[in-house]
Design a protein around this motif. Structure first.
Motif, PDB file in Angstrom:
ATOM      1  N   ASN A 286      51.661  39.879  50.719  1.00 22.38           N
ATOM      2  CA  ASN A 286      52.891  40.248  51.422  1.00 22.38           C
ATOM      3  C   ASN A 286      52.649  41.412  52.382  1.00 22.38           C
ATOM      4  O   ASN A 286      53.172  41.429  53.509  1.00 22.38           O
ATOM      5  CB  ASN A 286      53.980  40.613  50.418  1.00 22.38           C
ATOM      6  N   LEU A 287      51.856  42.399  51.944  1.00 20.58           N
ATOM      7  CA  LEU A 287      51.545  43.519  52.838  1.00 20.58           C
ATOM      8  C   LEU A 287      50.726  43.062  54.042  1.00 20.58           C
ATOM      9  O   LEU A 287      50.945  43.520  55.181  1.00 20.58           O
ATOM     10  CB  LEU A 287      50.787  44.602  52.064  1.00 20.58           C
TER      11      LEU A 287
ATOM     12  N   VAL B  73      41.384  44.667  50.590  1.00 21.92           N
ATOM     13  CA  VAL B  73      41.741  44.637  49.158  1.00 21.92           C
ATOM     14  C   VAL B  73      42.047  43.210  48.718  1.00 21.92           C
ATOM     15  O   VAL B  73      41.592  42.752  47.654  1.00 21.92           O
ATOM     16  CB  VAL B  73      42.934  45.565  48.885  1.00 21.92           C
ATOM     17  N   TYR B  74      42.811  42.490  49.542  1.00 24.21           N
ATOM     18  CA  TYR B  74      43.176  41.114  49.197  1.00 24.21           C
ATOM     19  C   TYR B  74      41.936  40.233  49.093  1.00 24.21           C
ATOM     20  O   TYR B  74      41.839  39.375  48.206  1.00 24.21           O
ATOM     21  CB  TYR B  74      44.151  40.564  50.243  1.00 24.21           C
ATOM     22  N   THR B  75      40.995  40.453  50.003  1.00 21.80           N
ATOM     23  CA  THR B  75      39.783  39.636  49.990  1.00 21.80           C
ATOM     24  C   THR B  75      38.930  39.913  48.756  1.00 21.80           C
ATOM     25  O   THR B  75      38.397  38.983  48.138  1.00 21.80           O
ATOM     26  CB  THR B  75      38.957  39.915  51.259  1.00 21.80           C
ATOM     27  N   ILE B  76      38.824  41.160  48.367  1.00 23.81           N
ATOM     28  CA  ILE B  76      37.970  41.498  47.215  1.00 23.81           C
ATOM     29  C   ILE B  76      38.561  40.962  45.906  1.00 23.81           C
ATOM     30  O   ILE B  76      37.836  40.468  45.034  1.00 23.81           O
ATOM     31  CB  ILE B  76      37.763  43.015  47.157  1.00 23.81           C
ATOM     32  N   ILE B  77      39.871  41.013  45.753  1.00 29.62           N
ATOM     33  CA  ILE B  77      40.486  40.579  44.494  1.00 29.62           C
ATOM     34  C   ILE B  77      40.851  39.095  44.501  1.00 29.62           C
ATOM     35  O   ILE B  77      41.491  38.611  43.554  1.00 29.62           O
ATOM     36  CB  ILE B  77      41.746  41.407  44.186  1.00 29.62           C
TER      37      ILE B  77
ATOM     38  N   ALA C  57      46.256  39.332  38.012  1.00 31.52           N
ATOM     39  CA  ALA C  57      45.563  39.146  39.291  1.00 31.52           C
ATOM     40  C   ALA C  57      46.445  38.393  40.278  1.00 31.52           C
ATOM     41  O   ALA C  57      46.477  38.710  41.484  1.00 31.52           O
ATOM     42  CB  ALA C  57      44.250  38.413  39.068  1.00 31.52           C
ATOM     43  N   ASP C  58      47.179  37.406  39.810  1.00 34.68           N
ATOM     44  CA  ASP C  58      48.081  36.658  40.698  1.00 34.68           C
ATOM     45  C   ASP C  58      49.178  37.567  41.238  1.00 34.68           C
ATOM     46  O   ASP C  58      49.546  37.472  42.430  1.00 34.68           O
ATOM     47  CB  ASP C  58      48.694  35.484  39.935  1.00 34.68           C
ATOM     48  N   GLN C  59      49.692  38.441  40.408  1.00 33.81           N
ATOM     49  CA  GLN C  59      50.734  39.356  40.872  1.00 33.81           C
ATOM     50  C   GLN C  59      50.197  40.313  41.944  1.00 33.81           C
ATOM     51  O   GLN C  59      50.870  40.550  42.964  1.00 33.81           O
ATOM     52  CB  GLN C  59      51.286  40.148  39.674  1.00 33.81           C
ATOM     53  N   GLU C  60      48.997  40.828  41.732  1.00 34.73           N
ATOM     54  CA  GLU C  60      48.432  41.767  42.707  1.00 34.73           C
ATOM     55  C   GLU C  60      48.074  41.065  44.006  1.00 34.73           C
ATOM     56  O   GLU C  60      48.273  41.609  45.100  1.00 34.73           O
ATOM     57  CB  GLU C  60      47.205  42.455  42.115  1.00 34.73           C
ATOM     58  N   ARG C  61      47.546  39.849  43.902  1.00 33.54           N
ATOM     59  CA  ARG C  61      47.241  39.105  45.147  1.00 33.54           C
ATOM     60  C   ARG C  61      48.511  38.823  45.926  1.00 33.54           C
ATOM     61  O   ARG C  61      48.537  38.910  47.162  1.00 33.54           O
ATOM     62  CB  ARG C  61      46.521  37.803  44.807  1.00 33.54           C
ATOM     63  N   ALA C  62      49.550  38.447  45.226  1.00 33.43           N
ATOM     64  CA  ALA C  62      50.812  38.173  45.916  1.00 33.43           C
ATOM     65  C   ALA C  62      51.342  39.440  46.596  1.00 33.43           C
ATOM     66  O   ALA C  62      51.872  39.385  47.728  1.00 33.43           O
ATOM     67  CB  ALA C  62      51.835  37.632  44.917  1.00 33.43           C
TER      68      ALA C  62
END
Length: 718
Positions: A708-709, A687-691, A699-704
């Motif tokens: 963390n996960l 998920v991190y790689t795709i977004i 987008a920055d919030q979701e990547r962060a």
């Protein structure tokens, strides 16, 4: 001596005497004495004294020598003669000398002998000032010697008087002539005085007449100045109100063209100048015959021009109802070209101008409504991609066709959870729209945003053109009135656009990307309208967003609910579960059914699950369409809820993963925990790689978050 003279003047009232106008000449002392005597009226010469005693200090009678010899009446008539006579009476004939001392001894007798009455004599005799004055005049000189001096002076004075009398007789004729001349002069002066009095009276009348003439001159000058000012203003007014004959002929009979516009401008200028001058006259509370004469002529000419302008615009408005007519060409090439005529019509007859505007609004409302209705019908013939619940995340249902004539997604090879090139429609600079004929003949399957964009772009272009035309043409209206006129024209057309988007949403029930793309298109159109300064379409854009945002939330909630319900579904067959558990590749896990997630059979694969792939692609598309998230937008809330449901699904799946090998229970628990963490790590990394390429705050919030996960389970992947 003054007291003596006063006494003598009192005695004068009793005995008249002749006055004298001549002055004797003497030395200093005699001059003072004679001057005093001459200033008073001398008493008349006393009568011859008889022998007898006089009252006084002695009892002896006067001798012959003591008597005063008589004098001539002429001599005694003069003051000097009278003085000598009085002094002679004062002399004592028996005395050789008689001075003041002797007078003091016999003053009462002497005064009585001088011809004074007893009362006066007694008064002078008892007055010490009289003695002092007599002593100051004569002193110690003998009175006889003083009398000799006075007689001598009297003789000289008599000769002088005689000479003066001769001279007077010689000059009397000249004095008479002089007196006659003076009388004549008095008569002349009297006539001159009378003439001058009459002249003064005439001069006063002349002065009053001059003042009257001066006042009238001032009044006439003021009237002249007023007339000059009025003439200067009237001359300009006449020039402003004068209309050449060829202009009148052109207004009445000429063809309506560019030259006819110039003649209408001339007439409009004349009317405005007349109204301005009438207002000035009204303030002055007066009237001008010129205005009263020329105003009816101008009004008649204006009425004729209004009639021709009304017929001209009525004909042009009627031409807008012709089939297949391009209204924009007529509006900008005809109406705007002759907008001065409509401005003149509004100035002369506002009610008629409003009627023309109302007729125009009705015609254009019919024009836009009919044309956009036909265009929307053509867009509805497009084959729009239809999506049902089978496209939801975690769905195990087979694809089915919604009750629509559109092509269903099950027959399409495109994945509805991948945004792909669909985002290009938002950032495209191509402002062209799909033509009506092309929409009717197009057989390709289109996403919902294609027809939506074409319709609203066409609507925006027509809205801008119409609004700018209204602002330029209907200049007499206020901005609010212009906006209201625009709404009267386009309100039915806006309703057509709202109905069209509602039909699209019914066909594409679960196309989250399509709904969000339509929202972004509307926002871009709103920005473009602001740039063009056209605020009249803002309400329409807001209504579309109020339709689209609830549908977007509904679709996102459907995805989240579908993920949340996975754990409650029935398990698949044991054979299929074992086949999914033994898969060792992403391909095998991707083609396995979602029912394996809930299988009670153990799973040993730690590769990313197909749900993760779909979730990551779907999340990436949402983030790419939200580069600048607005606080009031519900995107972030929907994304967070969907992410939480996805993490719960992964946790549920990871709990089914087991090592499958031998060993102690503790070793198995350790191996199972490691495999589960590795499974979660692999899914979160995917998920991190795709977004990772998405931009924006969300987008920055979701990547962060996924970073963390990933970091939390990184040790298990090492």
């Amino acid at each position: 001596m003054q007291i003596w003279n006063q006494a003598r003047r009192r005695n004068q009232h009793q005995q008249p005497q002749a006055p004298s106008n001549l002055q004797p000449k003497s030395n200093a002392q005699s001059r003072r004495s004679l001057s005093t005597l001459a200033s008073s009226k001398s008493p008349p010469p006393p009568p011859h004294r008889q022998n007898g005693p006089l009252s006084g200090t002695t009892d002896q009678p006067l001798t012959h020598d003591e008597q005063v010899p008589p004098r001539d009446t002429a001599d005694e008539a003069t003051p000097l003669g009278q003085s000598i006579a009085v002094l002679k009476r004062l002399l004592d004939s028996k005395s050789a000398n008689f001075n003041v001392k002797d007078f003091r001894a016999r003053k009462l007798t002497v005064l009585a002998a001088a011809g004074l009455d007893l009362k006066t004599s007694m008064s002078l005799a008892s007055d010490p000032k009289f003695e002092d004055e007599l002593a100051s005049e004569i002193g110690d000189t003998d009175i006889r010697a003083y009398l000799v001096t006075l007689e001598k002076q009297a003789n000289e004075s008599g000769e002088g008087d005689q000479n003066m009398a001769v001279e007077y007789e010689e000059e009397i004729e000249r004095f008479k002539d002089l007196h006659a001349s003076i009388q004549k002069c008095d008569a002349v002066l009297a006539s001159v005085e009378d003439y001058l009095s009459h002249f003064q009276h005439d001069l006063g009348l002349l002065s009053s007449e001059i003042e009257t003439l001066q006042n009238r001159s001032i009044f006439l000058n003021r009237r002249l100045e007023n007339r000059k000012e009025l003439e200067s203003r009237l001359s300009g007014l006449i020039e402003d109100l004068f209309i050449p004959p060829h202009v009148i002929r052109n207004i009445v009979e000429g063809e309506i063209c560019s030259q006819w516009i110039s003649t209408i401008e001339i007439l409009s200028t004349r009317l405005k100048r007349m109204e301005l001058f009438k207002a000035e006259i009204k303030n002055l509370d007066s009237s001008v015959a010129l205005i009263d004469e020329i105003e009816p002529v101008l009004r008649m000419l204006a009425d004729k021009a209004v009639e021709r302008i009304r017929d001209f615009f009525a004909e042009k408005i009627k031409s807008l109802r012709a089939p297949n007519v391009n209204a924009q060409v007529i509006l900008y090439n005809v109406f705007l070209k002759f907008r001065q005529l409509y401005a003149f019509l509004a100035y002369v007859n506002r009610q008629l101008a409003d009627d023309i505007a109302h007729a125009y609004a009705n015609t254009m409302r019919w024009y836009y409504q009919s044309n956009f209705s036909r265009y929307i019908k053509a867009l509805e013939k497009l084959k729009v991609q239809s999506l049902d619940r089978s496209v939801l995340l975690g769905s195990t249902e087979t694809s089915r066709i919604l009750p629509s004539s559109r092509t269903p997604f099950s027959n399409s090879t495109r994945d509805p959870l991948i945004l792909g090139r669909r985002i290009n429609i938002v950032f495209s600079t191509d402002s062209s729209v799909m033509m009506e004929s092309m929409a009717e003949q197009n057989t390709d399957v289109q996403w919902m945003e294609i027809g939506f964009r074409s319709l609203n772009l066409a609507l925006m272009d027509n809205v801008c053109a119409e609004y700018l035309f209204i602002v330029d043409f209907f200049t007499f209206k206020s901005p609010d009135q212009q906006s209201q006129l625009f709404q009267d024209i386009f309100q039915p057309t806006f309703l057509l656009g709202e109905h069209y988007i509602q039909k699209l949403l019914e066909v594409t029930a679960y196309d989250a990307f399509g709904v969000l793309l339509c929202i972004r298109i509307i926002q871009l159109l709103a920005f473009e309208l602001q740039r063009r300064k056209v605020p009249v379409m803002e309400a329409y854009c807001n209504r579309l967003k109020m339709i689209l945002w609830p549908r977007f939330q509904l679709i996102m909630d459907a995805h989240a609910d579908n993920l949340r319900k996975l754990s409650g579904r029935s398990a698949a067959s044991s054979d299929e579960s074992r086949r999914i558990a033994g898969a060792a590749s992403v391909t095998s896990s991707a083609i396995s059914g979602l029912s394996s997630i809930l299988s009670s059979s153990p799973i040993s694969s730690v590769l990313p699950h197909p749900v993760t792939q779909k979730f990551a692609n779907f999340l990436n598309g949402i983030l790419e369409l939200s580069p600048e998230e607005i606080e009031w937008e519900p995107v972030s809330i929907s994304v967070v809820r969907l992410r939480n449901e996805f993490e719960a699904v992964l946790t549920k799946i990871s709990s089914k993963i087991t090592a499958g090998g031998g060993g102690t229970p503790e070793q198995q628990r350790q191996q199972n925990s490691t495999l589960r963490e590795r499974f979660l790590y692999n899914n979160y990394v995917l998920v991190y790689t795709i977004i990772s390429d998405a931009e924006g705050k969300l987008a920055d919030q979701e990547r962060a978050h996924f970073k963390n996960l990933t970091d939390a389970y990184a040790d298990a992947a090492a």
